[in-house]
Each structure stands twice: as structure tokens, then as C-alpha cells.
Design a protein around this motif. Sequence first.
Motif, PDB file in Angstrom:
ATOM      1  N   GLN A 314      61.211  44.318  40.455  1.00  0.00           N
ATOM      2  CA  GLN A 314      60.701  44.637  39.198  1.00  0.00           C
ATOM      3  C   GLN A 314      60.443  42.052  39.388  1.00  0.00           C
ATOM      4  OE1 GLN A 314      63.844  45.928  36.432  1.00  0.00           O
ATOM      5  NE2 GLN A 314      63.675  47.794  38.056  1.00  0.00           N
ATOM      6  N   VAL A 315      60.841  41.595  39.878  1.00  0.00           N
ATOM      7  CA  VAL A 315      60.904  40.136  39.353  1.00  0.00           C
ATOM      8  C   VAL A 315      59.705  39.969  40.020  1.00  0.00           C
ATOM      9  CG1 VAL A 315      61.230  37.790  40.145  1.00  0.00           C
ATOM     10  CG2 VAL A 315      63.380  39.859  39.687  1.00  0.00           C
ATOM     11  N   ALA A 316      59.168  39.871  41.039  1.00  0.00           N
ATOM     12  CA  ALA A 316      57.684  39.563  41.362  1.00  0.00           C
ATOM     13  C   ALA A 316      56.740  40.182  40.455  1.00  0.00           C
ATOM     14  CB  ALA A 316      57.213  40.153  43.379  1.00  0.00           C
ATOM     15  N   LEU A 317      56.948  41.645  39.738  1.00  0.00           N
ATOM     16  CA  LEU A 317      56.226  42.351  39.543  1.00  0.00           C
ATOM     17  C   LEU A 317      56.085  41.716  38.176  1.00  0.00           C
ATOM     18  CD1 LEU A 317      53.684  44.468  39.013  1.00  0.00           C
ATOM     19  CD2 LEU A 317      55.561  46.345  38.045  1.00  0.00           C
ATOM     20  N   ALA A 318      57.188  40.815  37.119  1.00  0.00           N
ATOM     21  CA  ALA A 318      57.210  40.470  36.348  1.00  0.00           C
ATOM     22  C   ALA A 318      56.170  39.140  36.134  1.00  0.00           C
ATOM     23  CB  ALA A 318      57.783  40.620  35.891  1.00  0.00           C
ATOM     24  N   GLN A 319      56.271  38.677  37.495  1.00  0.00           N
ATOM     25  CA  GLN A 319      55.979  37.299  36.973  1.00  0.00           C
ATOM     26  C   GLN A 319      54.965  37.643  37.294  1.00  0.00           C
ATOM     27  OE1 GLN A 319      57.927  35.680  40.969  1.00  0.00           O
ATOM     28  NE2 GLN A 319      60.207  34.700  39.472  1.00  0.00           N
ATOM     29  N   THR A 320      54.187  38.366  38.460  1.00  0.00           N
ATOM     30  CA  THR A 320      51.869  38.365  38.262  1.00  0.00           C
ATOM     31  C   THR A 320      51.648  38.756  37.241  1.00  0.00           C
ATOM     32  OG1 THR A 320      52.871  39.306  40.562  1.00  0.00           O
ATOM     33  CG2 THR A 320      50.939  39.509  38.921  1.00  0.00           C
ATOM     34  N   ILE A 321      52.956  39.983  36.160  1.00  0.00           N
ATOM     35  CA  ILE A 321      51.854  40.132  34.879  1.00  0.00           C
ATOM     36  C   ILE A 321      51.513  38.724  34.359  1.00  0.00           C
ATOM     37  CG2 ILE A 321      52.182  41.583  32.920  1.00  0.00           C
ATOM     38  CD1 ILE A 321      53.140  43.861  34.355  1.00  0.00           C
ATOM     39  N   GLU A 322      52.660  37.304  34.371  1.00  0.00           N
ATOM     40  CA  GLU A 322      53.217  36.920  33.410  1.00  0.00           C
ATOM     41  C   GLU A 322      51.884  36.236  33.967  1.00  0.00           C
ATOM     42  OE1 GLU A 322      55.363  36.033  30.778  1.00  0.00           O
ATOM     43  OE2 GLU A 322      55.234  38.715  31.097  1.00  0.00           O
ATOM     44  N   GLY A 323      51.656  35.945  35.067  1.00  0.00           N
ATOM     45  CA  GLY A 323      50.579  34.923  35.579  1.00  0.00           C
ATOM     46  C   GLY A 323      48.811  34.890  35.429  1.00  0.00           C
ATOM     47  N   LEU A 324      48.920  36.715  34.395  1.00  0.00           N
ATOM     48  CA  LEU A 324      47.767  37.223  34.806  1.00  0.00           C
ATOM     49  C   LEU A 324      45.988  36.215  34.166  1.00  0.00           C
ATOM     50  CD1 LEU A 324      48.114  41.275  34.503  1.00  0.00           C
ATOM     51  CD2 LEU A 324      47.373  39.770  36.427  1.00  0.00           C
ATOM     52  N   PRO A 325      45.340  35.694  34.720  1.00  0.00           N
ATOM     53  CA  PRO A 325      44.531  35.024  33.951  1.00  0.00           C
ATOM     54  C   PRO A 325      44.247  36.225  33.094  1.00  0.00           C
ATOM     55  CG  PRO A 325      43.466  35.710  35.915  1.00  0.00           C
ATOM     56  CD  PRO A 325      45.137  36.379  36.117  1.00  0.00           C
ATOM     57  N   HIS A 326      44.323  35.338  31.488  1.00  0.00           N
ATOM     58  CA  HIS A 326      43.836  35.957  30.169  1.00  0.00           C
ATOM     59  C   HIS A 326      42.253  36.796  29.955  1.00  0.00           C
ATOM     60  CE1 HIS A 326      46.484  33.062  27.703  1.00  0.00           C
ATOM     61  NE2 HIS A 326      46.896  32.178  28.700  1.00  0.00           N
ATOM     62  N   ALA A 327      42.637  37.944  29.090  1.00  0.00           N
ATOM     63  CA  ALA A 327      41.846  39.220  29.153  1.00  0.00           C
ATOM     64  C   ALA A 327      40.411  38.424  28.738  1.00  0.00           C
ATOM     65  CB  ALA A 327      41.917  39.842  27.844  1.00  0.00           C
ATOM     66  N   LEU A 328      39.338  38.492  29.580  1.00  0.00           N
ATOM     67  CA  LEU A 328      37.967  38.118  29.130  1.00  0.00           C
ATOM     68  C   LEU A 328      37.763  36.462  29.525  1.00  0.00           C
ATOM     69  CD1 LEU A 328      36.841  40.352  26.299  1.00  0.00           C
ATOM     70  CD2 LEU A 328      36.790  40.717  28.168  1.00  0.00           C
ATOM     71  N   SER A 329      38.824  36.139  29.322  1.00  0.00           N
ATOM     72  CA  SER A 329      38.978  34.578  30.963  1.00  0.00           C
ATOM     73  C   SER A 329      37.689  34.403  31.337  1.00  0.00           C
ATOM     74  CB  SER A 329      40.273  34.355  30.199  1.00  0.00           C
ATOM     75  OG  SER A 329      40.365  34.844  32.330  1.00  0.00           O
ATOM     76  N   PRO A 330      37.337  32.965  31.935  1.00  0.00           N
ATOM     77  CA  PRO A 330      36.781  33.312  33.263  1.00  0.00           C
ATOM     78  C   PRO A 330      36.946  33.698  34.277  1.00  0.00           C
ATOM     79  CG  PRO A 330      35.797  31.764  31.593  1.00  0.00           C
ATOM     80  CD  PRO A 330      37.184  32.456  31.746  1.00  0.00           C
ATOM     81  N   GLY A 331      38.250  33.820  34.632  1.00  0.00           N
ATOM     82  CA  GLY A 331      38.975  33.987  35.893  1.00  0.00           C
ATOM     83  C   GLY A 331      39.070  35.548  35.543  1.00  0.00           C
ATOM     84  N   HIS A 332      39.481  36.356  34.585  1.00  0.00           N
ATOM     85  CA  HIS A 332      39.301  37.324  34.021  1.00  0.00           C
ATOM     86  C   HIS A 332      37.945  38.044  34.527  1.00  0.00           C
ATOM     87  CE1 HIS A 332      39.190  41.167  31.699  1.00  0.00           C
ATOM     88  NE2 HIS A 332      39.957  41.929  32.961  1.00  0.00           N
ATOM     89  N   LEU A 333      37.108  37.735  33.915  1.00  0.00           N
ATOM     90  CA  LEU A 333      35.867  38.705  34.658  1.00  0.00           C
ATOM     91  C   LEU A 333      35.442  37.875  35.961  1.00  0.00           C
ATOM     92  CD1 LEU A 333      33.755  37.486  31.227  1.00  0.00           C
ATOM     93  CD2 LEU A 333      35.040  39.694  31.659  1.00  0.00           C
ATOM     94  N   ALA A 334      35.669  37.222  36.378  1.00  0.00           N
ATOM     95  CA  ALA A 334      35.229  37.182  37.736  1.00  0.00           C
ATOM     96  C   ALA A 334      35.782  37.638  38.696  1.00  0.00           C
ATOM     97  CB  ALA A 334      35.816  35.671  38.293  1.00  0.00           C
ATOM     98  N   LEU A 335      37.352  37.957  37.937  1.00  0.00           N
ATOM     99  CA  LEU A 335      37.936  38.921  39.157  1.00  0.00           C
ATOM    100  C   LEU A 335      37.669  40.701  39.570  1.00  0.00           C
ATOM    101  CD1 LEU A 335      41.671  38.368  37.907  1.00  0.00           C
ATOM    102  CD2 LEU A 335      40.754  38.250  40.634  1.00  0.00           C
ATOM    103  N   GLY A 336      36.972  40.604  38.050  1.00  0.00           N
ATOM    104  CA  GLY A 336      36.197  42.370  37.878  1.00  0.00           C
ATOM    105  C   GLY A 336      35.109  42.606  38.219  1.00  0.00           C
ATOM    106  N   ARG A 337      34.716  41.180  38.647  1.00  0.00           N
ATOM    107  CA  ARG A 337      32.683  41.670  39.316  1.00  0.00           C
ATOM    108  C   ARG A 337      33.234  41.678  40.307  1.00  0.00           C
ATOM    109  NH1 ARG A 337      31.795  37.266  35.714  1.00  0.00           N
ATOM    110  NH2 ARG A 337      31.978  35.610  37.219  1.00  0.00           N
ATOM    111  N   ARG A 338      33.909  41.131  41.496  1.00  0.00           N
ATOM    112  CA  ARG A 338      34.975  41.139  42.811  1.00  0.00           C
ATOM    113  C   ARG A 338      35.209  42.770  42.954  1.00  0.00           C
ATOM    114  NH1 ARG A 338      36.055  35.288  42.616  1.00  0.00           N
ATOM    115  NH2 ARG A 338      38.215  35.696  42.187  1.00  0.00           N
ATOM    116  N   ALA A 339      35.389  43.346  41.575  1.00  0.00           N
ATOM    117  CA  ALA A 339      36.691  44.300  41.726  1.00  0.00           C
ATOM    118  C   ALA A 339      35.058  45.437  42.100  1.00  0.00           C
ATOM    119  CB  ALA A 339      37.198  44.900  40.701  1.00  0.00           C
ATOM    120  N   PHE A 340      33.950  45.207  41.149  1.00  0.00           N
ATOM    121  CA  PHE A 340      32.841  46.149  41.154  1.00  0.00           C
ATOM    122  C   PHE A 340      31.950  46.044  42.104  1.00  0.00           C
ATOM    123  CE2 PHE A 340      28.421  47.998  39.928  1.00  0.00           C
ATOM    124  CZ  PHE A 340      28.948  48.670  39.632  1.00  0.00           C
ATOM    125  N   ASP A 341      32.448  44.976  42.999  1.00  0.00           N
ATOM    126  CA  ASP A 341      31.278  44.430  44.319  1.00  0.00           C
ATOM    127  C   ASP A 341      31.764  45.613  45.620  1.00  0.00           C
ATOM    128  OD1 ASP A 341      29.813  43.016  42.678  1.00  0.00           O
ATOM    129  OD2 ASP A 341      30.381  41.277  43.431  1.00  0.00           O
TER     130      ASP A 341
END
Length: 368
Positions: A314-341
Motif C-alpha cells: 500500500q505504501v508503494a501504491l500511495a507513493q506512486t499516486i502522490e508522485g503522478l504528473p498532474h492531469a493534462l500536464s506535458p508529462g501526463h500527456l506524453a505518457l498518454g501518447r506513448r500508451a496509445f502507441d
Amino acid sequence: MKIVCVHQSAELYGSDRSFLAAVEAIVQHAPTPAEVEVILPEHGPLAARISEAGGSVHFESEGYLRRSLLRRPLSFASGLLAATRRLLHRFRGADVIYVNTLVCASALLACALSTRRARRILHVREIPGRKELAFFRVLIRLSGVEVVYNSQATRLAIGLPGTVVYNGVPGPAACTQELGGDDGVRLLMIGRINAWKGQKFLLQALLRSQRRIRLRIVGSAIDAQVHLVEELHHIARSLPDGVTCEFFGFCEDPSEHYRWCHYVVVPSTSPEPFGRVAIEGFSYGKPVIAAAHGGLTEIVEHGQDGFLFEPASQVALAQTIEGLPHALSPGHLALGRRAFDAFSSRFSVESYAERISRLVFASSGPTK
């Protein structure tokens, strides 16, 4: 040409949809004339979709390995033998027998007993527990089937030779991100509610979250596990002020939920044999947060199209969620493009259909 396909459910969850895609591929690529018979345990939404695809649906209610039935071993054994006899009759004249999942025990026994020189294919989509593994290995060997696995993780767990074919899903025409991120990060968890899929685990990981989070949990439980849903609602009421959770029942078309979210979460506490929800998320251009075990490690590339965290922590999951790039930030959008690819190149329904049809009809002459 006669092809008989056997499956253990009539619903439309992950393995059911993958089976439907396989049947659609078989119908579309079978040499003509061809007869495709599909055997299901009961009426349900999958039966209608099979009929629409061009398969003829028949029903066999017994002979599936389910824990609830194994509590009555004599009754189960009687039903298993009766179902095996009926399937032997169904298999007469078959050129190809395609069995989907290890749960279809009577179909595997019928393959072992059949004198028909049909191609026999077993598509393994589950990772059994240690106690069941030896039994399934014996059953596979006796049945004389060619084995197809949905991931390298499943193949390694079973430990018998076979071919790996990754699942494929249909997806939207392009990578889609719903606008709006001012309400915090939107997380989606979708699938059957049970003890190991991780709904409770995810909610507990969010109890100390400092972020603004909106979570949707989509899915339902079988009757024997309805108490889990009540438990989830109880935990959700204790979430921090910045975290909200909405519950939705099973829906045949989950596209609304995928478009709504910023990230898809697959926090399974036991190894996923594959992880269909992850590639569904990819098809909508959504990065995936996944437990780093089972088939999920063959889908998600950490830091590229999502994030992997230490399983059952649970600690690892919580830390991962806390560190996610903000919604619609460049980092988040880049992740999404690579996911679709990743979806487009590796997990499309077209590539899945091609691989399935090539396997099924490898020795059956030219396809349509």
C-alpha cells in the motif's frame, strides 16, 4: 469444416471479451463452408454477441471447475462425467476444438477421450494456485491439446510448451483525453469486484493521500461476494476530504469511464495472467498504474506509458499516486501518447485476430 469453441462464462468481462474476439476471428477467417459451434454454460450477454458474430450457440451447464462446486465433490464428479459424455457427442465431426480457459475441465477430458483426429487447442488465460497446478498439468498432457498462453507470465507459471498470443482490444480511432483537470487527478479502476483484484487495497492506499483525487470503481461482484461491495463503501466513507470515490455497476460499454479518467489503476494483489484492463486503458491514451507482477509487466513500461509499483505494498501504491504528473500536464500527456502507441503497435484487436486465426487454421488449408 466444423469448429467447436468452449468457454466457461456467458458474461462480458475480460476473458469473455477476449473469447468473443477469438470467435469473431475464427468465423471471419474460417475456410468456407464452415460451421462454428460455441458452447457456453448459460444464457447471457455473451451468447447474443456470439450469435451476432455468426456462431451457433449451445449450452452445457456442467463440467466447469468452480470452487463452490468443489465443496460437493460427488455431485461435481457426477456432473463432470455427464458433461464430458455430452461434449464427446458435440465433438463428433469437429475439425478444430478450441477450449478457452482451464476452467473447462469437461472439454479437456472430452479431448482426452475423443478418437476424432481434430486439432485441439487450449487457450490458457489464468495462473492457477500451487495446489491446482499439478492437476492442470496432468489434465493438459492427457487432453493432447496445443497450448496458447495469453502472456509469458502464464506460460512460465504453467511450465509447459506453448505459444504466447497477447490479447487485443478494439479501441477508439485516436488517443483521447477529456479536457479538464482542475478537479484533481481522476483515477479509474474497472473490473470484477473480488478479493484479489485490489479494490479494497486501492482504497486503503488512498486513506492517507494528500492529493485531490476522484476515483471511480466500476464493476460488480458475484452473489457469494456481495459483502465485498459493502466493505468497499464503508472504507470509501473514511477517505480524506480531498479524495472522493464513486461506484458504478458492470457496464457493457465502459468507454465513458475510460474517457473520463486521467489514469487507469490495476492494483491486483495476485499476479494478473495478462491484464486486459491495462490495454483497454492504453487504447484510450490513458497511462496505467499497475502492480509489478504477472502479465502487467509485459504491458506497462515504467515511466514511459505508466508506472509499476511493488505488488501488495500500500505504501508503494500511495507513493506512486502522490508522485503522478498532474492531469493534462506535458508529462501526463506524453505518457498518454506513448500508451496509445503501445496499444496500436502491440495490442490491437486486428493483430490479435490475425494471430488467433493463423494458429487455429495452421493446418486447415487456406482461409478466406
